[in-house]
Write an enzyme that holds these catalytic residues in place. Structure first.
Site, PDB file in Angstrom:
ATOM      1  N   ARG A 209       0.540  -1.589   0.166  1.00  0.00           N
ATOM      2  CA  ARG A 209      -0.097  -0.001  -0.065  1.00  0.00           C
ATOM      3  C   ARG A 209       0.981   1.075  -0.030  1.00  0.00           C
ATOM      4  NH1 ARG A 209      -3.233   0.462   5.560  1.00  0.00           N
ATOM      5  NH2 ARG A 209      -4.488  -0.894   4.380  1.00  0.00           N
TER       6      ARG A 209
ATOM      7  N   ARG B 135       6.897   0.167   1.743  1.00  0.00           N
ATOM      8  CA  ARG B 135       6.688  -1.070   3.360  1.00  0.00           C
ATOM      9  C   ARG B 135       5.479  -2.191   1.886  1.00  0.00           C
ATOM     10  NH1 ARG B 135       4.767   3.835   6.527  1.00  0.00           N
ATOM     11  NH2 ARG B 135       4.837   4.896   4.393  1.00  0.00           N
TER      12      ARG B 135
HETATM   13  C1  PLP Z   1      -0.245  -0.820   8.535  1.00  0.00           C
HETATM   14  C2  PLP Z   1       0.437  -0.812   7.282  1.00  0.00           C
HETATM   15  C3  PLP Z   1       1.512  -0.434   7.242  1.00  0.00           C
HETATM   16  C4  PLP Z   1       2.412  -0.177   8.807  1.00  0.00           C
HETATM   17  O1  PLP Z   1       2.518   1.092   8.716  1.00  0.00           O
HETATM   18  P1  PLP Z   1       3.143   1.765   9.061  1.00  0.00           P
HETATM   19  O2  PLP Z   1       2.503   3.073  10.160  1.00  0.00           O
HETATM   20  O3  PLP Z   1       4.447   2.299   9.033  1.00  0.00           O
HETATM   21  O4  PLP Z   1       3.501   1.110  11.244  1.00  0.00           O
HETATM   22  C5  PLP Z   1       1.995  -0.980   6.028  1.00  0.00           C
HETATM   23  N1  PLP Z   1       1.301  -1.896   5.273  1.00  0.00           N
HETATM   24  C6  PLP Z   1       0.270  -2.105   5.039  1.00  0.00           C
HETATM   25  C7  PLP Z   1      -0.543  -2.427   4.147  1.00  0.00           C
HETATM   26  C8  PLP Z   1      -0.275  -1.429   6.512  1.00  0.00           C
HETATM   27  O5  PLP Z   1      -2.335  -1.903   5.944  1.00  0.00           O
END
Ligand code: PLP
Ligand code: SF4
Length: 353
Positions: free
Chosen positions: A90, A94
């Protein structure tokens, strides 16, 4: 078999077992369990003091799970954001890898209720490998989150294989593991697991305590073992109606976590997931709690209160209003509510300077 595997095997999984232990109508719960699975580890079951308490509500099926039909099955649109069946990408940097399809204890409020523990939702080794290969060929990814399900239900051997493969990818800077094992299956946090994790640094663990009563001696030891292995441990709490939706309960929880060197990271507002309506609070409730915590709790113990926006548009922090007016003399609101002037004409990026 290791102790944690024996405990997992001894978990309660049928409404009949529940009905035997508590005076309950097993037939009514059968319908719920036909749609959403049931499993409660002995450790978590023993924490229930009486029907309806904060532990009970989190793990015992409730007929109201079948009533809430207005909300969506997948409000975060994870299934469509997924480049593969078991990876959610998303944010550019990450990737969340769904490496497990089952959990030690099924939380009734789970956002992935549509999936976890359901038949056919087990994650195969090949699917995990496909996720790792996706990360390997996507250089924008710096941060990989192992999630599920419960990633720590896999063996140390398999986990080692996954972590080593991720560590061999040059652009992967940090690895995170999201786990509820410290809470519901503390014995899983063995010295050998900790030894494995410490070889994969920088590695972060985010655990999931929702109520101070979950901080049993064994759960606290599990957190300390992780911290002693040099693993920064964070905690994600879900704001749950009837469980922890008051400032005193959360203050006690966050204070106790910080003493264990577990840093409260997020307070999640409940997602709009079908079958979880009875846990949902209004945003006003969370905001009032955050405002109360600000004045009484160390900043280190205060998590960000976040809403995961519908449609997979990301998490946003929700903060109590503290800016009343901007301009040359801004007006800010102190934790106790009084208005305080902040002279911005003293700032060097002042347009009139
Ligand atoms: C929550 C989430 C993250 C990590 O988000 P942070 O705010 O960096 O902890 C990464 N990918 C997805 C799909 C998420 O729902
Ligand atoms: S441990 Fe996590 S994934 Fe498993 S049921 Fe609970 S909230 Fe959902």
């Amino acid at each position: 078999m290791e102790l944690w595997q024996q405990q997992l095997k001894a978990s309660l999984t049928t409404p009949a077992q529940l009905a035997e232990r508590f005076a309950l109508d097993a037939a009514a719960l059968e319908a719920v369990c036909a749609r959403y699975p049931l499993r409660i580890t002995p450790q978590y079951l023993d924490l229930i003091e009486e029907p309806g308490d904060a532990i009970w509500r989190q793990c015992v099926p409730d007929v109201r799970e079948l009533h809430d039909d207005q909300a969506q099955v997948d409000p975060l649109n994870e299934d469509h954001l997924a480049p593969l069946s078991h990876a959610v990408h998303r944010y550019p940097d990450r990737v969340l890898l769904l490496v497990a399809g089952t959990c030690a204890t099924y939380c009734r409020f789970c956002t992935r209720k549509r999936k976890v523990g359901c038949r056919g939702m087990e994650v195969s080794f090949g699917e995990v490998m496909a996720g790792i290969e996706y990360v390997a060929r996507t250089p924008s990814v710096r941060d990989v989150i192992l999630s599920g399900g419960e990633p720590l239900l896999m063996s140390d051997l398999l986990l080692k294989e996954i972590l080593e493969r991720l560590r061999r990818i040059p652009h992967v800077e940090i690895i995170r593991i999201g786990t509820r094992a410290p809470v519901v299956l503390s014995a899983r946090i063995t010295p050998s697991l900790c030894a494995l994790l410490r070889q994969c640094h920088p590695l972060f663990v985010n655990t999931h305590f929702n109520h101070p009563r979950e901080l049993t001696p064994e759960a606290m030891e599990a957190c300390l073992r992780l911290a002693d292995a040099g693993v920064p441990v964070g905690n994600q709490t879900v704001l749950l109606r009837g469980v922890n939706d008051d400032a005193a309960t959360l203050e006690e929880l966050f204070r106790a976590l910080l003493k264990l060197r577990v840093r409260p990271y997020y307070l999640h507002h409940m997602d709009l997931v079908r079958g979880t309506g009875h846990f949902r609070t209004r945003l006003e409730t969370g905001l009032e709690i955050m405002a109360a915590l600000r004045g009484t709790l160390s900043g280190l113990a205060i998590p960000h209160y976040v809403v995961d926006l519908p449609g997979g548009r990301g998490k946003v922090p929700i903060v109590p209003e503290s800016v009343e007016k901007l301009g040359d003399v801004a007006v800010l609101r102190a934790p106790r509510g009084e208005r305080v002037e902040f002279p911005q004409y003293l700032c060097s990026d002042n347009p009139s300077a």
